[in-house]
Write an enzyme that holds these catalytic residues in place. Sequence first.
Site, mmCIF file in Angstrom:
data_model
loop_
_atom_site.group_PDB
_atom_site.id
_atom_site.type_symbol
_atom_site.label_atom_id
_atom_site.label_comp_id
_atom_site.label_asym_id
_atom_site.label_seq_id
_atom_site.Cartn_x
_atom_site.Cartn_y
_atom_site.Cartn_z
ATOM 1 N N ARG A 22 11.287 -1.172 11.069
ATOM 2 C CA ARG A 22 10.178 -0.923 11.992
ATOM 3 C C ARG A 22 10.159 -1.930 13.126
ATOM 4 O O ARG A 22 10.425 -3.113 12.919
ATOM 5 C CB ARG A 22 8.850 -0.994 11.228
ATOM 6 N N LYS A 56 0.838 -1.209 0.000
ATOM 7 C CA LYS A 56 0.000 0.000 0.000
ATOM 8 C C LYS A 56 0.874 1.260 0.000
ATOM 9 O O LYS A 56 0.658 2.173 -0.793
ATOM 10 C CB LYS A 56 -0.922 0.017 1.241
ATOM 11 N N ARG A 93 -0.773 -8.709 13.370
ATOM 12 C CA ARG A 93 -1.277 -7.762 12.360
ATOM 13 C C ARG A 93 -2.122 -8.479 11.312
ATOM 14 O O ARG A 93 -3.146 -7.968 10.864
ATOM 15 C CB ARG A 93 -0.101 -7.028 11.695
ATOM 16 N N ARG A 140 11.856 -5.569 4.801
ATOM 17 C CA ARG A 140 11.599 -4.142 4.591
ATOM 18 C C ARG A 140 12.488 -3.238 5.454
ATOM 19 O O ARG A 140 12.748 -3.518 6.612
ATOM 20 C CB ARG A 140 10.142 -3.822 4.923
ATOM 21 N N ARG A 164 -9.770 0.696 8.681
ATOM 22 C CA ARG A 164 -9.400 -0.679 9.002
ATOM 23 C C ARG A 164 -10.504 -1.400 9.758
ATOM 24 O O ARG A 164 -10.346 -2.580 10.082
ATOM 25 C CB ARG A 164 -8.160 -0.666 9.900
HETATM 26 P P1 AP5 Z 1 4.873 -1.625 1.818
HETATM 27 O O1 AP5 Z 1 4.524 -0.802 0.635
HETATM 28 O O2 AP5 Z 1 5.612 -0.985 2.936
HETATM 29 O O3 AP5 Z 1 3.577 -2.401 2.363
HETATM 30 P P2 AP5 Z 1 2.293 -1.856 3.147
HETATM 31 O O4 AP5 Z 1 1.100 -2.527 2.562
HETATM 32 O O5 AP5 Z 1 2.293 -0.367 3.194
HETATM 33 O O6 AP5 Z 1 2.596 -2.514 4.550
HETATM 34 P P3 AP5 Z 1 2.546 -1.947 6.042
HETATM 35 O O7 AP5 Z 1 3.267 -2.974 6.891
HETATM 36 O O8 AP5 Z 1 3.052 -0.547 6.137
HETATM 37 O O9 AP5 Z 1 1.047 -2.016 6.336
HETATM 38 P P4 AP5 Z 1 0.431 -2.098 7.679
HETATM 39 O O10 AP5 Z 1 -0.986 -1.933 7.253
HETATM 40 O O11 AP5 Z 1 0.709 -3.299 8.498
HETATM 41 O O12 AP5 Z 1 1.119 -0.925 8.526
HETATM 42 P P5 AP5 Z 1 0.671 0.543 8.912
HETATM 43 O O13 AP5 Z 1 1.879 1.382 8.893
HETATM 44 O O14 AP5 Z 1 -0.526 0.965 8.129
HETATM 45 O O15 AP5 Z 1 5.700 -2.904 1.280
HETATM 46 C C1 AP5 Z 1 6.245 -3.857 2.184
HETATM 47 C C2 AP5 Z 1 7.623 -4.350 1.646
HETATM 48 O O16 AP5 Z 1 7.417 -5.053 0.424
HETATM 49 C C3 AP5 Z 1 8.587 -3.187 1.322
HETATM 50 O O17 AP5 Z 1 9.891 -3.572 1.644
HETATM 51 C C4 AP5 Z 1 8.447 -3.009 -0.220
HETATM 52 O O18 AP5 Z 1 9.663 -2.540 -0.806
HETATM 53 C C5 AP5 Z 1 8.143 -4.443 -0.662
HETATM 54 N N1 AP5 Z 1 7.262 -4.483 -1.824
HETATM 55 C C6 AP5 Z 1 6.203 -3.673 -2.095
HETATM 56 N N2 AP5 Z 1 5.609 -4.027 -3.266
HETATM 57 C C7 AP5 Z 1 6.317 -5.107 -3.730
HETATM 58 C C8 AP5 Z 1 6.201 -5.932 -4.892
HETATM 59 N N3 AP5 Z 1 5.238 -5.723 -5.808
HETATM 60 N N4 AP5 Z 1 7.072 -6.950 -5.044
HETATM 61 C C9 AP5 Z 1 8.047 -7.169 -4.105
HETATM 62 N N5 AP5 Z 1 8.241 -6.419 -3.007
HETATM 63 C C10 AP5 Z 1 7.373 -5.392 -2.810
HETATM 64 O O19 AP5 Z 1 0.174 0.328 10.411
HETATM 65 C C11 AP5 Z 1 1.064 0.027 11.453
HETATM 66 C C12 AP5 Z 1 0.298 -0.059 12.758
HETATM 67 O O20 AP5 Z 1 -0.325 1.199 13.065
HETATM 68 C C13 AP5 Z 1 -0.862 -1.071 12.782
HETATM 69 O O21 AP5 Z 1 -0.420 -2.380 13.074
HETATM 70 C C14 AP5 Z 1 -1.762 -0.473 13.899
HETATM 71 O O22 AP5 Z 1 -1.224 -0.750 15.167
HETATM 72 C C15 AP5 Z 1 -1.622 1.016 13.644
HETATM 73 N N6 AP5 Z 1 -2.636 1.549 12.702
HETATM 74 C C16 AP5 Z 1 -2.383 2.157 11.503
HETATM 75 N N7 AP5 Z 1 -3.522 2.519 10.905
HETATM 76 C C17 AP5 Z 1 -4.533 2.144 11.742
HETATM 77 C C18 AP5 Z 1 -5.947 2.233 11.665
HETATM 78 N N8 AP5 Z 1 -6.573 2.789 10.599
HETATM 79 N N9 AP5 Z 1 -6.687 1.723 12.695
HETATM 80 C C19 AP5 Z 1 -6.078 1.187 13.783
HETATM 81 N N10 AP5 Z 1 -4.730 1.053 13.921
HETATM 82 C C20 AP5 Z 1 -3.964 1.540 12.890
#
Ligand code: AP5
Length: 215
Positions: A161, A13, A172, A126, A87
């Site tokens: 992270r 994402k 997660r 990552r 979410r």
């Molecule tokens: P990346 O693009 O970083 O993936 P992502 O989908 O953004 O993954 P996240 O881990 O950031 O999502 P998340 O939803 O768990 O975390 P968030 O920060 O929102 O890609 C991942 C890796 O793969 C990278 O190394 C990239 O280079 C590689 N990659 C990408 N595309 C690729 C491809 N096509 N092929 C190969 N490699 C590829 O949330 C973190 C925490 O915050 C949550 O756990 C929760 O505690 C809290 N939180 C955040 N938002 C909320 C909410 N709305 N409600 C409640 N709690 C929340």
Amino acid sequence: MNIILLGPPGAGKGTQAHRLVAGQGMTQLSTGDMLRAARTSGTEMGKQVADVMDRGDLVTDEIVIGLIAEQLDSDASGGFIFDGFPRTLAQADALAELLDAKGQTLDAVIEMKVDDNALVARISGRYSCGECGAVYHDTTKIPAVENTCDNCGAVDKFKRRADDNEESLRTRLMAYYKDTSPLIGYYYAKGQLKRVNGLGEIDQVATRISAALGL
Ligand code: AP5
């Protein structure tokens, strides 16, 4: 155009949101990034959410809805990309109300489908630039010059992270399947869901998203 990028942790994402920001002038609203910024700057809220995030559990709806509400007044002529929000069904309803109150609409929800084995490989490799947030991977996205960010040129600023470990990832993923995946049916029923295969090269996935959005 306002869109949601919906998908499990590691679906890509953030990576695809950065592409849309650079290519289409859209504005990324990542609740994960906002929460991490609150932790780094040491706010009361940041301290409150630290343990929850490190465990991989969801932060309360009240906090994340508040964060998004604060940002919706910012200038975003290219439209918003909601990354990691909503979410839960309560967050989805709140977003609809917030957009409605601003006279705005949600144009599409992109569901990024990636199988669980690939998610583990992506998350465990990552890292990102501590200066600009550009995201890298040990094998699939390596900077052109060692230890130097392609995007901002920062040297030796890469970091990993705290929640990118096996135990947090399991929590997660559970939170995604339990609380977030019902949004797939919710947005399908509203006629807003577009499913995109998130496996393959980053460029290929970007092309599929552009096609789904009619760009
Ligand atoms: P990346 O693009 O970083 O993936 P992502 O989908 O953004 O993954 P996240 O881990 O950031 O999502 P998340 O939803 O768990 O975390 P968030 O920060 O929102 O890609 C991942 C890796 O793969 C990278 O190394 C990239 O280079 C590689 N990659 C990408 N595309 C690729 C491809 N096509 N092929 C190969 N490699 C590829 O949330 C973190 C925490 O915050 C949550 O756990 C929760 O505690 C809290 N939180 C955040 N938002 C909320 C909410 N709305 N409600 C409640 N709690 C929340």
